[in-house]
Design an enzyme around this catalytic site. Sequence first.
Site, PDB file in Angstrom:
ATOM      1  N   HIS A 106       0.840  -1.190   0.000  1.00  0.00           N
ATOM      2  CA  HIS A 106       0.000   0.000   0.000  1.00  0.00           C
ATOM      3  C   HIS A 106       0.884   1.251   0.000  1.00  0.00           C
ATOM      4  O   HIS A 106       2.091   1.178   0.242  1.00  0.00           O
ATOM      5  CB  HIS A 106      -0.956   0.001   1.198  1.00  0.00           C
ATOM      6  CG  HIS A 106      -0.270   0.030   2.516  1.00  0.00           C
ATOM      7  ND1 HIS A 106      -0.161  -1.075   3.326  1.00  0.00           N
ATOM      8  CD2 HIS A 106       0.367   1.024   3.165  1.00  0.00           C
ATOM      9  CE1 HIS A 106       0.501  -0.757   4.415  1.00  0.00           C
ATOM     10  NE2 HIS A 106       0.842   0.504   4.350  1.00  0.00           N
TER      11      HIS A 106
HETATM   12  C1  T46 Z   1       1.765  -0.128   7.470  1.00  0.00           C
HETATM   13  C2  T46 Z   1       1.978  -1.568   7.810  1.00  0.00           C
HETATM   14  C3  T46 Z   1       3.303  -1.917   8.300  1.00  0.00           C
HETATM   15  C4  T46 Z   1      -6.530  -0.511  12.543  1.00  0.00           C
HETATM   16  O1  T46 Z   1      -7.711  -0.696  12.895  1.00  0.00           O
HETATM   17  N1  T46 Z   1      -5.817   0.537  13.047  1.00  0.00           N
HETATM   18  C5  T46 Z   1      -4.542   0.786  12.684  1.00  0.00           C
HETATM   19  O2  T46 Z   1      -3.941   1.760  13.166  1.00  0.00           O
HETATM   20  C6  T46 Z   1      -3.912  -0.093  11.739  1.00  0.00           C
HETATM   21  C7  T46 Z   1      -2.490   0.169  11.296  1.00  0.00           C
HETATM   22  C8  T46 Z   1      -4.635  -1.137  11.247  1.00  0.00           C
HETATM   23  N2  T46 Z   1      -5.909  -1.363  11.669  1.00  0.00           N
HETATM   24  C9  T46 Z   1      -6.633  -2.537  11.169  1.00  0.00           C
HETATM   25  C10 T46 Z   1      -7.041  -2.472   9.708  1.00  0.00           C
HETATM   26  C11 T46 Z   1      -7.007  -3.917   9.275  1.00  0.00           C
HETATM   27  O3  T46 Z   1      -8.255  -4.515   9.570  1.00  0.00           O
HETATM   28  O4  T46 Z   1      -5.772  -3.663  11.276  1.00  0.00           O
HETATM   29  C12 T46 Z   1      -5.964  -4.556  10.188  1.00  0.00           C
HETATM   30  C13 T46 Z   1      -4.647  -4.813   9.475  1.00  0.00           C
HETATM   31  O5  T46 Z   1      -4.195  -3.590   8.901  1.00  0.00           O
HETATM   32  P1  T46 Z   1      -3.526  -3.544   7.448  1.00  0.00           P
HETATM   33  O6  T46 Z   1      -4.217  -4.479   6.547  1.00  0.00           O
HETATM   34  O7  T46 Z   1      -3.504  -2.099   7.041  1.00  0.00           O
HETATM   35  O8  T46 Z   1      -2.088  -4.133   7.769  1.00  0.00           O
HETATM   36  P2  T46 Z   1      -0.779  -3.925   6.899  1.00  0.00           P
HETATM   37  O9  T46 Z   1       0.301  -4.722   7.510  1.00  0.00           O
HETATM   38  O10 T46 Z   1      -1.053  -4.133   5.448  1.00  0.00           O
HETATM   39  O11 T46 Z   1      -0.436  -2.399   7.067  1.00  0.00           O
HETATM   40  C14 T46 Z   1      -0.255  -1.845   8.353  1.00  0.00           C
HETATM   41  C15 T46 Z   1      -0.541  -0.342   8.300  1.00  0.00           C
HETATM   42  O12 T46 Z   1      -1.886  -0.162   7.869  1.00  0.00           O
HETATM   43  C16 T46 Z   1       0.371   0.346   7.367  1.00  0.00           C
HETATM   44  O13 T46 Z   1       0.289   1.748   7.519  1.00  0.00           O
HETATM   45  O14 T46 Z   1       2.681   0.590   7.145  1.00  0.00           O
HETATM   46  O15 T46 Z   1       1.044  -2.053   8.747  1.00  0.00           O
END
Ligand code: T46
Length: 149
Positions: free
Chosen positions: A64
């Site tokens: 992303h």
């Molecule tokens: C990044 C990488 C390293 C929340 O509810 N609050 C939050 O602050 C975050 C970061 C995530 N979430 C929820 C949203 C999704 O349901 O946690 C779940 C997993 O998040 P995401 O799919 O965005 O995970 P990554 O690893 O793709 O990305 C996250 C961060 O979103 C991103 O900014 O740099 O970790």
Amino acid sequence: MTDVLPTTGPAVGRISPCRMVDLTEHTDPRGKLTVVEPGKEIDFEIRRAYYIHHVPENAERGAHGHRRLRQLIVAVHGSFDVVVDDGFATGRFRLDNPSRGLYVGPMVWRDMVNFAPGTVGLWLVSEPYDESEYYRDYDEYLKDAKAIA
Ligand code: T46
């Protein structure tokens, strides 16, 4: 300690370049204490923190970009690589030192790969969580990234 892996081409991040940041480390007989303070090691206010742990073998995260968000990424334990792409140049940084972080600014696509077992990664970020601030589609990201002069 492994330092930054070779990057391909110029600095990545046309709004503000990705860069490794040396954090302030205090060492005494009790161990090490590392500090991240806005206005010193980083130039943004920290409005949220999260950490990633229990990453399964071969799992990859990220895929992303962020429209506005700035962040400092630290491998507080273990190691992983961050692959960055601003639509013009790409780079790869290895994080394996809790006293060095990677700054990543807006409009950079990133992937986190090559997690060592037991790794804990810490993210200190400039914005509250807002899904509308993410690019999750690479083609959409690329279209906007290419429009940055
Ligand atoms: C990044 C990488 C390293 C929340 O509810 N609050 C939050 O602050 C975050 C970061 C995530 N979430 C929820 C949203 C999704 O349901 O946690 C779940 C997993 O998040 P995401 O799919 O965005 O995970 P990554 O690893 O793709 O990305 C996250 C961060 O979103 C991103 O900014 O740099 O970790």
